[in-house]
Scaffold this active site. Sequence first.
Site, mmCIF file in Angstrom:
data_model
loop_
_atom_site.group_PDB
_atom_site.id
_atom_site.type_symbol
_atom_site.label_atom_id
_atom_site.label_comp_id
_atom_site.label_asym_id
_atom_site.label_seq_id
_atom_site.Cartn_x
_atom_site.Cartn_y
_atom_site.Cartn_z
ATOM 1 C CD GLU A 270 33.443 -16.269 -27.846
ATOM 2 O OE1 GLU A 270 33.877 -17.040 -27.214
ATOM 3 O OE2 GLU A 270 33.572 -15.033 -27.575
ATOM 4 C CG ASP B 41 36.371 -12.174 -27.094
ATOM 5 O OD1 ASP B 41 36.562 -13.461 -27.335
ATOM 6 O OD2 ASP B 41 36.372 -11.494 -26.072
HETATM 7 C C1 GLC Z 1 35.883 -15.117 -25.411
HETATM 8 C C2 GLC Z 1 37.250 -15.934 -25.577
HETATM 9 C C3 GLC Z 1 37.827 -16.471 -24.364
HETATM 10 C C4 GLC Z 1 38.190 -15.205 -23.285
HETATM 11 C C5 GLC Z 1 36.775 -14.413 -23.253
HETATM 12 C C6 GLC Z 1 36.926 -13.130 -22.718
HETATM 13 O O1 GLC Z 1 35.110 -16.098 -24.817
HETATM 14 O O2 GLC Z 1 37.358 -16.780 -26.677
HETATM 15 O O3 GLC Z 1 39.181 -16.962 -24.426
HETATM 16 O O4 GLC Z 1 38.435 -15.655 -22.262
HETATM 17 O O5 GLC Z 1 36.175 -14.147 -24.382
HETATM 18 O O6 GLC Z 1 37.529 -12.207 -23.463
#
Ligand code: GLC
Length: 557
Positions: free
Chosen positions: A273, A206
Amino acid sequence: MTPWWQEAVLYQIYPRSFADSDGDGMGDLPGITSRLDYVRDLGVDGIWVSPFYLSPMNDAGYDVADYRRVDPVFGSTADADALLRRAHELGLKVLVDLVPNHTSSEHAWFQAALAAGPGSPERARYHFRDGQGRGGAQPPNRWRSVFGGPGWTRVVEPDGTPGQWYLHLFDVTQPDLNWEHPQVRAEFLDILRYWLDRGVDGFRVDVAHALVKAPGLPDYDDAPEAPLTAAGDERPPTHLAPMWDQDGVHEIYRSWRALLDSYGEPARILCAEAWVHPVERAMLYVRPDEMHQSFAFDFLDTPWRAADLREVIAHDRRALASVGAAPTWVLSNHDVVRTASRLGLPAGSPRPNGLGPRSSVRPDPGLGLRRARAAATLMLALPGAAYLYQGEELGLPDHLELPDEVRQDPVWVRTEHRELGRDGCRVPLPWVGDAPSLGFGPSERTWLPQPPEYAALAVDQQVGRPGSTLELYRRLLTLRREHGVGSAALTELTGYGDEVIAYRLDGRSGALAVVVNLGASGVELPGGSTLLVASDPLVAGRLPTDTAAWVLLAEAP
Ligand code: GLC
Ligand code: MG
């Protein structure tokens, strides 16, 4: 031999909304396990499961209070083990979600930091600072929260006086960890080990581009987002912002990779991500000693225009190849408006953070679905890995009529209702057209209401029905595997004009072509070729507007 992860298709499961086993209206781990046959039959290689850890659920589980415990709403550790066992029996890989940038404010470390007061070792694991101005009443700097509002919140000290501020790039209840601290680094290596030892095949990481902040947390004002088009990427590089894509993150991922590699073959993997541009920076996350995959978000963000898509695909492929990596394509996830709604908006309109009854733009549902099917037909033809988001294989649109009172995304509250947020793409899945909660669970309850149009899109309405979106995905995934498309050699086919995307794919068994028509008139498929699959029917033997097809090319004489 291509390593499994370089050509894998992974299916994202959002536990709250996949399947509910106990009728409380909230999806859970036994629900997932009970539906894994469906995932196997779809033809994917594995799943990524969004967070199911102990959490107050202020950000739907991306606010973790204990990284080693399953939240009771989702089940137990035994349920997680059972899920892993069943998935592996079915030949499916399992990636879990790791949330290293922040904890929940209910995490034991943050509670200890609040209790211990300024200057304590407990506070050093987060970013606590004194405020500016008289009495420290102003935040330490102007950083904003991604969810709206200031990026800092002031605490009340144990003695009851207004005190220090802590940094949170997301919700107030998601304090950012201080990754300069050795205990933070050691703790996450241990969390990785914990889940690796339970048998997971990898982690989706994340906000992987946020862990390290520029030294001294220098002041910064957010720049307005500029568009991404074929004419060039006009957005300022992500790393100019002191909280994103700082060089220091890479050393962390190298240490994680070394740990994962120590588990031997088949490889356990990391997927970033990282909303990072330009791709020359994004590609650094997938150097040979770092992560295995990183989502190609530029592809997701590219308008539905042939020239733009061709350019982004070529650019991503070239850049990643230069570090020996393959792209990880994605069109959809739990943070963005579903493809079937997004592509129904006028091409080139900025990607909205949620759509609702009062949005200034409204998608054209027929057009959106048609384009979403063509986009999937394109994406699954691209060599590399790909991720699907639960429900995209059903062609689900966003819930466009969610009442304000049911919205749960913190974005909705923190932007003071200027942005609707992400609830519309997180609605519980329809499994059975004619059943309470559309077969999501054994009761009527669903944590978000399902829109009426989901009934006709339910799994049982689409299975075995020629032309359904589900059957299109199954066919694409079968062909992709048969022909080794994920590791095929791709070359651009010329002569189709500006509004068509056409590639030749030399895979395991013969040569295929994918042709996508974004222009106004029908397109002739390659001479002598055999049609394998089309996202919508041909018209008078030609590929109509917003349609994509795979064909088997005739052998050269
Ligand atoms: C990422 C996740 C999202 C979340 C954010 C904070 O972008 O995919 O859903 O709100 O991180 O953890
Ligand atoms: Mg449940």
